[in-house]
Design a protein around this motif. Structure first.
Motif, mmCIF file in Angstrom:
data_model
loop_
_atom_site.group_PDB
_atom_site.id
_atom_site.type_symbol
_atom_site.label_atom_id
_atom_site.label_comp_id
_atom_site.label_asym_id
_atom_site.label_seq_id
_atom_site.Cartn_x
_atom_site.Cartn_y
_atom_site.Cartn_z
ATOM 1 N N SER A 1 27.194 -97.107 49.690
ATOM 2 C CA SER A 1 26.127 -96.958 50.684
ATOM 3 C C SER A 1 25.033 -97.961 50.340
ATOM 4 C CB SER A 1 25.564 -95.529 50.625
ATOM 5 O OG SER A 1 24.270 -95.493 51.178
ATOM 6 N N THR A 2 24.582 -98.707 51.329
ATOM 7 C CA THR A 2 23.500 -99.674 51.071
ATOM 8 C C THR A 2 22.221 -98.956 50.641
ATOM 9 O OG1 THR A 2 22.954 -99.696 53.424
ATOM 10 C CG2 THR A 2 24.387 -101.470 52.621
ATOM 11 N N ASN A 3 22.039 -97.711 51.088
ATOM 12 C CA ASN A 3 20.852 -96.961 50.628
ATOM 13 C C ASN A 3 20.894 -96.776 49.115
ATOM 14 O OD1 ASN A 3 19.930 -96.622 53.270
ATOM 15 N ND2 ASN A 3 19.313 -94.504 52.903
ATOM 16 N N VAL B 1 13.196 -106.029 49.727
ATOM 17 C CA VAL B 1 14.617 -106.353 49.586
ATOM 18 C C VAL B 1 15.357 -105.719 50.754
ATOM 19 C CG1 VAL B 1 16.688 -106.001 48.190
ATOM 20 C CG2 VAL B 1 14.479 -106.392 47.096
ATOM 21 N N VAL B 2 16.281 -106.470 51.337
ATOM 22 C CA VAL B 2 17.131 -105.916 52.388
ATOM 23 C C VAL B 2 18.579 -106.083 51.947
ATOM 24 C CG1 VAL B 2 17.697 -105.934 54.832
ATOM 25 C CG2 VAL B 2 15.446 -106.702 54.102
ATOM 26 N N VAL B 3 19.308 -104.985 51.944
ATOM 27 C CA VAL B 3 20.711 -105.012 51.511
ATOM 28 C C VAL B 3 21.609 -104.736 52.716
ATOM 29 C CG1 VAL B 3 22.433 -104.003 49.962
ATOM 30 C CG2 VAL B 3 20.005 -104.050 49.277
ATOM 31 N N LEU C 1 25.828 -103.453 62.094
ATOM 32 C CA LEU C 1 24.874 -103.839 61.052
ATOM 33 C C LEU C 1 24.583 -102.602 60.242
ATOM 34 C CD1 LEU C 1 22.388 -106.018 63.123
ATOM 35 C CD2 LEU C 1 23.871 -106.823 61.264
ATOM 36 N N TRP C 2 24.894 -102.658 58.953
ATOM 37 C CA TRP C 2 24.664 -101.535 58.048
ATOM 38 C C TRP C 2 23.762 -102.074 56.949
ATOM 39 C CZ3 TRP C 2 27.009 -99.290 61.722
ATOM 40 C CH2 TRP C 2 28.265 -99.658 62.160
ATOM 41 N N PHE C 3 22.501 -101.656 56.983
ATOM 42 C CA PHE C 3 21.586 -102.252 56.004
ATOM 43 C C PHE C 3 20.468 -101.292 55.620
ATOM 44 C CE2 PHE C 3 17.839 -103.511 58.627
ATOM 45 C CZ PHE C 3 18.351 -103.356 59.904
ATOM 46 N N SER C 4 19.853 -101.612 54.468
ATOM 47 C CA SER C 4 18.779 -100.779 53.919
ATOM 48 C C SER C 4 17.640 -101.666 53.451
ATOM 49 C CB SER C 4 19.291 -99.958 52.734
ATOM 50 O OG SER C 4 20.359 -99.135 53.152
ATOM 51 N N ALA D 1 10.623 -95.936 48.988
ATOM 52 C CA ALA D 1 11.380 -95.389 50.115
ATOM 53 C C ALA D 1 12.464 -96.388 50.470
ATOM 54 C CB ALA D 1 10.466 -95.163 51.310
ATOM 55 N N VAL D 2 13.577 -95.875 50.937
ATOM 56 C CA VAL D 2 14.646 -96.734 51.441
ATOM 57 C C VAL D 2 14.872 -96.356 52.900
ATOM 58 C CG1 VAL D 2 17.092 -97.309 51.291
ATOM 59 C CG2 VAL D 2 15.755 -97.010 49.194
ATOM 60 N N ALA D 3 14.754 -97.357 53.774
ATOM 61 C CA ALA D 3 15.040 -97.122 55.193
ATOM 62 C C ALA D 3 16.415 -97.705 55.486
ATOM 63 C CB ALA D 3 13.985 -97.791 56.065
#
Ligand code: BTN
Length: 273
Positions: free
Chosen positions: A36-38, A53-55, A79-82, A148-150
């Protein structure tokens, strides 16, 4: 042809002159596959990584949605990103992140697909043509080094058959919503989303009422009969969604005329599906 995400290309598209990276996309990672990118972004936060940072991942083997649900992350389709955030707000205001991401993603989708109208199903699902096109999962750690991770998942080039059976009538993709046969460029969508989110980020502290007003104007719930299962102490709560409160929570008028506010959870529109 299936496009591929490239961290270098995304960075160049976001900052063509190479001198002012976005505050929220200082560092971009693209992983071929991850759980999971989160989790990747949270791990980086725990190791001391700063905000920005964007993953992205081309596919996730353990993508998750809200309420512990599995999130389908089909290879190269979406698009799957955090995003790793360290909001300069009192922890009591971190719930504002939900409204910010919802409005930013809605604006980004409209920028990427001119002519489309993106709606918000409170608290953080984004709809195109009455079907879910994107979902948001915000996870926070509020200890001394709080972060926080969005996490954002967008269905971009899915066809009907790419959705699991149970989502076929509820989900859509940008490609489907655009009613065009050609694939949507995922990198252009990613850039539009990151730009809009970055632009609105300062509004969290400085102009939150404007974000709430926009989330309310985009809401598909307002004025509708809704229900929330498992609402604290009530079993199922039913009522008309009246509006959003200044903190972004949902105000409903129940069947017995009382006003209740909901700060989170899963609501459904009565009579849908
Ligand atoms: C929801 O609608 O329930 C939220 C879905 C959030 C999915 C995204 S995909 C990128 C990030 N990584 C995850 O494991 N989940 C979020």
């Amino acid at each position: 042809m299936t496009d591929r995400l490239s961290a270098e290309e995304l960075a160049a598209m976001l900052d063509p002159c190479g001198n002012e990276p976005l505050r929220l996309a200082r560092k971009i990672l693209v992983l071929a596959e991850t759980g999971s990118t989160n989790d990747v972004a949270a791990q980086m936060a725990r190791s001391g990584e700063a905000e920005g940072v964007v993953v992205f991942a081309e596919s996730q083997t353990a993508g998750r949605g809200r309420l512990g649900r599995h999130w389908e992350s089909a290879l190269h389709k979406g698009l799957w990103f955090s995003m790793l955030l360290r909001p300069g707000l009192a922890f009591s205001n971190w719930s504002r992140l939900t409204t910010w991401v919802a409005v930013g993603v809605a604006r980004g989708l409209e920028e990427a697909l001119p002519g489309c109208r993106a709606s918000v199903k409170w608290p953080n699902d984004i709809y195109l043509n009455d079907r879910k096109a994107a979902g948001i999962l915000i996870e926070c750690s509020t200890d001394a080094n709080g972060f926080a991770v969005a996490g954002i998942g967008v269905n971009v080039n899915h066809s009907r058959e790419d959705f699991p059976e149970e989502l076929i009538t509820r989900a859509t993709s940008l490609r489907e919503a655009s009613a065009k046969s050609e694939e949507v460029d995922r990198q252009k969508v990613a850039v539009a989303l990151l730009r809009q989110l970055d632009r609105l980020y300062c509004g969290l502290a400085e102009d939150f009422p404007a974000l709430v007003a926009e989330a309310e104007a985009r809401s598909i719930l307002i004025g509708r009969q809704i229900e929330m299962r498992g609402a604290a102490g009530t079993g199922t709560l039913r009522g008309i969604a009246e509006g959003l409160e200044p903190d972004g929570s949902l105000r409903i008028r129940t069947e017995d005329g009382l006003v209740q506010t909901l700060s989170g959870g899963e609501v459904s529109i009565c009579g849908w599906w």
